[in-house]
Design a protein around this motif. Sequence first.
Motif, PDB file in Angstrom:
ATOM      1  N   GLY A  41       0.790  -1.217   0.000  1.00 37.17           N
ATOM      2  CA  GLY A  41       0.000   0.000   0.000  1.00 37.17           C
ATOM      3  C   GLY A  41       0.822   1.265   0.000  1.00 37.17           C
ATOM      4  O   GLY A  41       2.052   1.241  -0.206  1.00 37.17           O
ATOM      5  N   PRO A  42       0.184   2.393   0.277  1.00 38.35           N
ATOM      6  CA  PRO A  42       0.833   3.701   0.126  1.00 38.35           C
ATOM      7  C   PRO A  42       1.951   3.970   1.118  1.00 38.35           C
ATOM      8  O   PRO A  42       2.732   4.910   0.907  1.00 38.35           O
ATOM      9  CB  PRO A  42      -0.330   4.691   0.337  1.00 38.35           C
ATOM     10  CG  PRO A  42      -1.352   3.931   1.123  1.00 38.35           C
ATOM     11  CD  PRO A  42      -1.238   2.525   0.656  1.00 38.35           C
ATOM     12  N   GLU A  43       2.066   3.187   2.195  1.00 34.95           N
ATOM     13  CA  GLU A  43       3.120   3.424   3.170  1.00 34.95           C
ATOM     14  C   GLU A  43       4.381   2.607   2.882  1.00 34.95           C
ATOM     15  O   GLU A  43       5.314   2.602   3.681  1.00 34.95           O
ATOM     16  CB  GLU A  43       2.617   3.086   4.578  1.00 34.95           C
ATOM     17  CG  GLU A  43       1.383   3.870   5.015  1.00 34.95           C
ATOM     18  CD  GLU A  43       1.647   5.360   5.115  1.00 34.95           C
ATOM     19  OE1 GLU A  43       2.834   5.746   5.239  1.00 34.95           O
ATOM     20  OE2 GLU A  43       0.686   6.134   5.077  1.00 34.95           O
ATOM     21  N   ALA A  44       4.435   1.923   1.741  1.00 34.38           N
ATOM     22  CA  ALA A  44       5.582   1.072   1.419  1.00 34.38           C
ATOM     23  C   ALA A  44       6.808   1.908   1.098  1.00 34.38           C
ATOM     24  O   ALA A  44       6.730   2.930   0.402  1.00 34.38           O
ATOM     25  CB  ALA A  44       5.240   0.161   0.243  1.00 34.38           C
ATOM     26  N   SER A  45       7.960   1.470   1.590  1.00 39.98           N
ATOM     27  CA  SER A  45       9.230   2.122   1.275  1.00 39.98           C
ATOM     28  C   SER A  45       9.696   1.695  -0.114  1.00 39.98           C
ATOM     29  O   SER A  45       9.185   0.731  -0.702  1.00 39.98           O
ATOM     30  CB  SER A  45      10.284   1.737   2.311  1.00 39.98           C
ATOM     31  OG  SER A  45      10.587   0.348   2.198  1.00 39.98           O
ATOM     32  N   ALA A  46      10.697   2.395  -0.623  1.00 44.13           N
ATOM     33  CA  ALA A  46      11.252   2.039  -1.933  1.00 44.13           C
ATOM     34  C   ALA A  46      11.848   0.636  -1.887  1.00 44.13           C
ATOM     35  O   ALA A  46      11.705  -0.145  -2.843  1.00 44.13           O
ATOM     36  CB  ALA A  46      12.300   3.066  -2.351  1.00 44.13           C
ATOM     37  N   ASP A  47      12.509   0.276  -0.781  1.00 42.64           N
ATOM     38  CA  ASP A  47      13.095  -1.063  -0.659  1.00 42.64           C
ATOM     39  C   ASP A  47      12.016  -2.139  -0.645  1.00 42.64           C
ATOM     40  O   ASP A  47      12.188  -3.213  -1.234  1.00 42.64           O
ATOM     41  CB  ASP A  47      13.926  -1.149   0.621  1.00 42.64           C
ATOM     42  CG  ASP A  47      15.214  -0.353   0.541  1.00 42.64           C
ATOM     43  OD1 ASP A  47      15.615  -0.008  -0.590  1.00 42.64           O
ATOM     44  OD2 ASP A  47      15.795  -0.066   1.598  1.00 42.64           O
ATOM     45  N   SER A  48      10.922  -1.842   0.032  1.00 43.56           N
ATOM     46  CA  SER A  48       9.834  -2.813   0.086  1.00 43.56           C
ATOM     47  C   SER A  48       9.242  -3.026  -1.298  1.00 43.56           C
ATOM     48  O   SER A  48       8.963  -4.171  -1.697  1.00 43.56           O
ATOM     49  CB  SER A  48       8.762  -2.338   1.063  1.00 43.56           C
ATOM     50  OG  SER A  48       7.715  -3.277   1.165  1.00 43.56           O
ATOM     51  N   ARG A  49       9.055  -1.957  -2.038  1.00 43.52           N
ATOM     52  CA  ARG A  49       8.510  -2.087  -3.387  1.00 43.52           C
ATOM     53  C   ARG A  49       9.474  -2.843  -4.304  1.00 43.52           C
ATOM     54  O   ARG A  49       9.051  -3.641  -5.146  1.00 43.52           O
ATOM     55  CB  ARG A  49       8.195  -0.708  -3.963  1.00 43.52           C
ATOM     56  CG  ARG A  49       7.078   0.003  -3.222  1.00 43.52           C
ATOM     57  CD  ARG A  49       6.606   1.253  -3.959  1.00 43.52           C
ATOM     58  NE  ARG A  49       5.619   1.960  -3.152  1.00 43.52           N
ATOM     59  CZ  ARG A  49       4.345   1.610  -3.054  1.00 43.52           C
ATOM     60  NH1 ARG A  49       3.898   0.555  -3.721  1.00 43.52           N
ATOM     61  NH2 ARG A  49       3.507   2.304  -2.298  1.00 43.52           N
ATOM     62  N   GLU A  50      10.772  -2.605  -4.116  1.00 47.69           N
ATOM     63  CA  GLU A  50      11.742  -3.316  -4.946  1.00 47.69           C
ATOM     64  C   GLU A  50      11.717  -4.813  -4.653  1.00 47.69           C
ATOM     65  O   GLU A  50      11.752  -5.642  -5.579  1.00 47.69           O
ATOM     66  CB  GLU A  50      13.149  -2.766  -4.699  1.00 47.69           C
ATOM     67  CG  GLU A  50      14.209  -3.456  -5.555  1.00 47.69           C
ATOM     68  CD  GLU A  50      15.610  -2.942  -5.280  1.00 47.69           C
ATOM     69  OE1 GLU A  50      16.548  -3.438  -5.929  1.00 47.69           O
ATOM     70  OE2 GLU A  50      15.766  -2.065  -4.412  1.00 47.69           O
ATOM     71  N   ALA A  51      11.654  -5.171  -3.363  1.00 48.64           N
ATOM     72  CA  ALA A  51      11.589  -6.585  -3.000  1.00 48.64           C
ATOM     73  C   ALA A  51      10.359  -7.234  -3.607  1.00 48.64           C
ATOM     74  O   ALA A  51      10.400  -8.386  -4.064  1.00 48.64           O
ATOM     75  CB  ALA A  51      11.573  -6.736  -1.477  1.00 48.64           C
ATOM     76  N   TRP A  52       9.263  -6.499  -3.626  1.00 44.40           N
ATOM     77  CA  TRP A  52       8.027  -7.026  -4.189  1.00 44.40           C
ATOM     78  C   TRP A  52       8.167  -7.243  -5.691  1.00 44.40           C
ATOM     79  O   TRP A  52       7.532  -8.126  -6.267  1.00 44.40           O
ATOM     80  CB  TRP A  52       6.881  -6.061  -3.889  1.00 44.40           C
ATOM     81  CG  TRP A  52       5.546  -6.706  -4.005  1.00 44.40           C
ATOM     82  CD1 TRP A  52       4.642  -6.555  -5.000  1.00 44.40           C
ATOM     83  CD2 TRP A  52       4.976  -7.634  -3.085  1.00 44.40           C
ATOM     84  NE1 TRP A  52       3.544  -7.333  -4.770  1.00 44.40           N
ATOM     85  CE2 TRP A  52       3.719  -8.000  -3.600  1.00 44.40           C
ATOM     86  CE3 TRP A  52       5.415  -8.189  -1.884  1.00 44.40           C
ATOM     87  CZ2 TRP A  52       2.897  -8.908  -2.939  1.00 44.40           C
ATOM     88  CZ3 TRP A  52       4.598  -9.088  -1.232  1.00 44.40           C
ATOM     89  CH2 TRP A  52       3.347  -9.435  -1.763  1.00 44.40           C
ATOM     90  N   THR A  53       9.023  -6.476  -6.321  1.00 44.27           N
ATOM     91  CA  THR A  53       9.199  -6.575  -7.769  1.00 44.27           C
ATOM     92  C   THR A  53      10.116  -7.724  -8.151  1.00 44.27           C
ATOM     93  O   THR A  53       9.864  -8.455  -9.119  1.00 44.27           O
ATOM     94  CB  THR A  53       9.773  -5.262  -8.326  1.00 44.27           C
ATOM     95  OG1 THR A  53       8.879  -4.191  -8.007  1.00 44.27           O
ATOM     96  CG2 THR A  53       9.960  -5.332  -9.838  1.00 44.27           C
TER      97      THR A  53
END
Length: 610
Positions: free
Chosen positions: A246-258
């Motif tokens: 969601g909107p509170e995700a950090s850049a690192d969290s989004r990268e891991a998700w990718t």
Amino acid sequence: MIVYGDHKRIESARHVRGSACDAAGHIADMPSGIERHAALVGLFIRASELVQGLADAEFEANGMDRNSLQRIAGANLLVGLARDVGRSWGAGFAIDGPIDAEVPRMLAELDCDGEILTGTAEGFAHYALYPESYFVAARQSGLDANTCVIGIRSIGLGLAAMVAAAIGAPAPVSVRPTDHPFRRRLAADPELIGGWRTRPSADFAVVDEGPGLSGSSFHAVVAWLQALGIDAGRIHLFPSHSGGPGPEASADSREAWTVCQKHTADFERTFPAGSAVPTLRDWVARTIGSTEVSLIETSGGEWRRLHYGSQDHWPPVHRGLERRKFVASAGREKWSVKFVGLGEIGMHKAETARRLHDAGFGPDVAGLCHGFLVERWIDGTTLDRARHSKEKVVAHLARYLSWRAANLPASEPGASLEALADMAVQNTSEALGESRATELRNWFSRQAPPKTMQRVEIDGRLHPWEFILSRGGRLVKTDALDHCRSHDLIGCQDIAWDIAGARVEYSLSNAATAALCKAVEATTSRPVDANLVHYYEPCYLAFQLGLWSMAARSGDDREQIRLAAAARRYTAMLLRFLDNQGDLRPFDQDQSSRRSISASFSRMAATSSL
């Protein structure tokens, strides 16, 4: 804004184990079918609560997650139960008789001295997350026994057992991320995954519900594995939905998700049409005793089309907190089908629904089918559009809240008064600025402690669109089961919370509020503390302000307009409360109005069963 909450309870580990053993014995006597399968899933959930509670107790004692014989035994127990669930699912629920004989033995061997902390798993209780879906996702993932399965506690431990059972992998290990909800981290011994680190061909499966607002729990495990030398290409994520953080995700969290592979199976893929596994339509048809059943989904606020037609008149909805809902049609009859929870929580809500109907406040109940409650559909007009005098509304609320106060004592915790005040001050600060928040903080400091406080299963949502005036003139409360157990801060409170909510939602005068308090007192023979109603009022306003403000961050343009308007309404009322706080007095004014409302209550009570 503070909206969400997680209510834990302390239980005897022996008691939890005992209830699991009783459930296992009950299943042995059940014939094949959906009831047995639902009971088996309920046992799996209860055993998962026990095993995760024991693991958390070890975590607290050690300061980190480490492997132990107790943990290994608990994980093996869950995998054994997961295999039983998977077999029952694969056979289309056509399995009867006792569960795996090893399960009772493994339950009995667990060291259950002391107490454990347990809580409601949001996915199983609110979001129609079925353990079977993780079994399906694992089967379709391409992973095999050469996989280290890691569950994120609490719910992820049981779900990880479903994954391990599906692919024939060893029993899972589990971890408990800690720290700020948006910045989780692990305290785990690298030996937790032991020899897996030296197997270059091994894969790693990370299992949990979510991702939520930040995805930080998944990211904490991924970051820990990468720090141990595990390449992201070998890490597979098993979330409950295919959307990202969601909107509170950090850049690192989004990268891991990718970079990590992901595997999900939704409800429809788990119970697909045309397979040996019965579908929701089949469950409902069996429950209402009809073979010709059609389903229309009304989740995410789509139920408003049936009640309002034009979107110009729709009330706001928080889609993130809405349960999955359907309308079932069988000939001329219609039924409401709503997810209310798996296991014990679903059974409790179904029993409450039956009691509400018997008392004259809720719809007729057809039954509970594996997490979905089936109730008769009520044709009529929502109260926000009905011609119904405020006098009659207050009288009905008095009867309804009196019944809840007398008949639904709380068995679960709710937020403390201090936590509610902190929430109110924080939300006020974000909405109105620090100076107004300071005013509210000072106001709370001047309030006397409540004379009495008895927690009950409050309704929590008394908005006019939650009531339907039937064609026969009967006022029926919809969604009366879930809000005290929702995924939010409030939980179970004194009935004064609902009185404060009614005061806000129906703009009740001091006199009308006093009459409502007196009516509840007269019926329940227990006092209602007017000071507690006062205390709750800014808490209710600030919570509603936060709820609708956060919901307005997503959705289409028309929905955002509705949500923003709701947030502005509560903001205005909170401002008015703060501006008038020096004039607040107990509800003792306007005696003639109070007598009129009390007389109306008395007339209705005389002709209605309480």
